[in-house]
Design an enzyme around this catalytic site. Structure first.
Site, PDB file in Angstrom:
ATOM      1  N   ARG A 139       0.792  -1.233   0.000  1.00  0.00           N
ATOM      2  CA  ARG A 139       0.000   0.000   0.000  1.00  0.00           C
ATOM      3  C   ARG A 139       0.827   1.288   0.000  1.00  0.00           C
ATOM      4  O   ARG A 139       0.467   2.248  -0.687  1.00  0.00           O
ATOM      5  CB  ARG A 139      -0.989  -0.003   1.177  1.00  0.00           C
ATOM      6  CG  ARG A 139      -2.054  -1.110   1.104  1.00  0.00           C
ATOM      7  CD  ARG A 139      -2.658  -1.225  -0.258  1.00  0.00           C
ATOM      8  NE  ARG A 139      -3.730  -2.205  -0.361  1.00  0.00           N
ATOM      9  CZ  ARG A 139      -3.883  -3.019  -1.384  1.00  0.00           C
ATOM     10  NH1 ARG A 139      -3.027  -2.998  -2.382  1.00  0.00           N
ATOM     11  NH2 ARG A 139      -4.897  -3.861  -1.419  1.00  0.00           N
ATOM     12  N   ASP A 175      -7.529  -1.373   4.511  1.00  0.00           N
ATOM     13  CA  ASP A 175      -6.861  -0.668   3.418  1.00  0.00           C
ATOM     14  C   ASP A 175      -7.275   0.789   3.296  1.00  0.00           C
ATOM     15  O   ASP A 175      -6.479   1.627   2.870  1.00  0.00           O
ATOM     16  CB  ASP A 175      -7.109  -1.390   2.090  1.00  0.00           C
ATOM     17  CG  ASP A 175      -6.122  -2.515   1.862  1.00  0.00           C
ATOM     18  OD1 ASP A 175      -5.083  -2.528   2.538  1.00  0.00           O
ATOM     19  OD2 ASP A 175      -6.383  -3.384   1.011  1.00  0.00           O
TER      20      ASP A 175
END
Length: 407
Positions: free
Chosen positions: A94, A123
């Protein structure tokens, strides 16, 4: 002139329907950004699909090398795991993706970044925390927190209604995240704790039933905690992970089925496949056990837990992560050498450590005599080591005797 939004685009169910949804609900130009971190997808097809779905422009970037060198190798050196098990495959990718989203937003003059993360997942925090750390002026659009679509079934219906091609069906409704490091599978029948996960969910690893019946020996060379060679052959960072993924897969290595504590407060169950990563972590651990002194090793184990939590929680671009890296790098100065391992049916067995930096000394550790250690020395050490225990016991006995005298 229309405002622009940069969309983190994977070509999966969620991001595929977000493009038409953004155009329906905002007077905005959609710039799709697809980052290749080794997910083995046809990026040409992803590019064309984004355009067909309504994107005005599409960026496709291969950042696999950065993924390995800038996050994965740091995690290996730290031996960072979340809750002692998860090798952080999604979490490590990420920061790389978020950084590219911000870069494209600056290139395009976009004020917004959009992601397809659900309101229940980790996320959303990871992306938004990274974006905030890199450019806090950028505004976030998170459709899953505001639209009327409430489930993956609803999302599938929306895609079908808008003629958007998808591979997910209501029968195979798993949520899958894949990259060079791992594959994670969640949702569907996995959400029920009483269900054993089925072999058909595997994307990277062979199930144990189909793993090869032939054991295999491999040797991995590390230079200051970073793997650089396999079986004596120098490979690029990406090649190292790919080769070990192939080797680990055929031996059924690297599959875990865990219930984890999400950052947003709930528990979730996931099937994680990290064949190459599992081998690298084990090899590094074996080498470190021979080359790092007790106090540094034990303190590093505590730091590793914190490091894993920081990565999992999306705090990659934080001062504390950078500070921990400085400590980790110092511990890795002597973590160089070769580790030999035997792989078979999901197991990894140490088969030899070859390093000039080993703190293990046969002449001292052997049961035989040694110039640096006399068996008789142990008596004095034990007397001092057990002194607090003796004092406590004596105090207790004296107190009990005192009460007996009174009675």
């Amino acid at each position: 002139m229309k405002e622009k939004v940069v969309l983190a685009y994977s070509g999966g169910l969620d991001t595929s329907i977000i493009i038409p949804w953004l155009k329906e609900n905002y007077d905005i130009e959609v710039i799709a950004v697809s980052v290749n971190v080794g997910q083995e997808e046809n990026m040409v097809e992803v590019y064309e699909k984004a355009l067909k779905s309504g994107a005005a422009k599409v960026y496709v970037d291969d950042l696999s090398e950065k993924f390995v060198t800038e996050t994965i190798f740091k995690a290996i050196k730290a031996e960072a795991k979340y809750e002692g098990k998860y090798l952080l495959g999604t979490s490590l990718a990420r920061p790389i993706i978020a950084k590219r989203l911000v870069e494209v937003a600056h290139l395009e003059g976009a004020k917004y970044i959009c992601h397809g993360c659900t309101g229940k997942g980790n996320d959303q925090v990871r992306f938004e925390a990274s974006i905030a750390a890199l450019d806090p002026t950028i505004k976030i659009i998170a459709p899953w927190r505001i639209w009327d679509i409430k489930s993956r079934e609803d999302a599938i219906e929306y895609a079908n209604k808008n003629n958007i091609p998808i591979t997910v069906t209501k029968e195979k409704i798993y949520s899958v995240d894949a990259n060079l490091w791992h594959t994670s599978t969640e949702g569907g029948d996995i959400e029920y704790l009483e269900n054993e996960h089925q072999n058909h969910v595997y994307k990277k690893c062979l199930p144990l039933e189909k793993a090869t019946n032939t054991p295999e020996y491999i040797e991995i060379y590390f230079e200051k905690g970073i793997p650089t060679k396999i079986n004596g052959k120098k490979l690029s960072p990406v090649e190292i992970v790919k080769v070990l993924n192939e080797i680990g897969s055929k031996h059924g290595i690297g599959v875990i089925d865990i219930i984890e504590n999400r950052l947003v407060g709930m528990k979730s169950r996931g099937i994680y496949e990290t064949p190459g990563g599992t081998i690298l972590y084990e090899a590094h651990n074996i080498l470190e056990s021979a080359t790092l002194d007790k106090e540094a090793l034990h303190f590093k184990q505590m730091v590793s837990l914190k490091y894993g939590e920081l990565i999992y929680n999306g705090l990659w671009y934080s001062k504390i992560r950078e500070a921990i890296d400085a400590f980790i790098d110092e511990t890795q100065e002597n973590v160089s050498g070769t580790v030999k391992m035997k792989l078979y049916k999901g197991f990894i067995k140490p088969a030899g450590i070859f390093t000039e930096n080993a703190l293990y000394d046969y002449s001292i550790s052997s049961f035989g005599d040694s110039e640096l250690y006399d068996h008789k020395d142990a008596q004095g050490f034990i007397n001092l080591f057990t002194l607090p225990l003796k004092i406590k016991a004596m105090k207790k006995i004296n107190k009990e005797n005192k009460y007996e005298d009174i009675s």
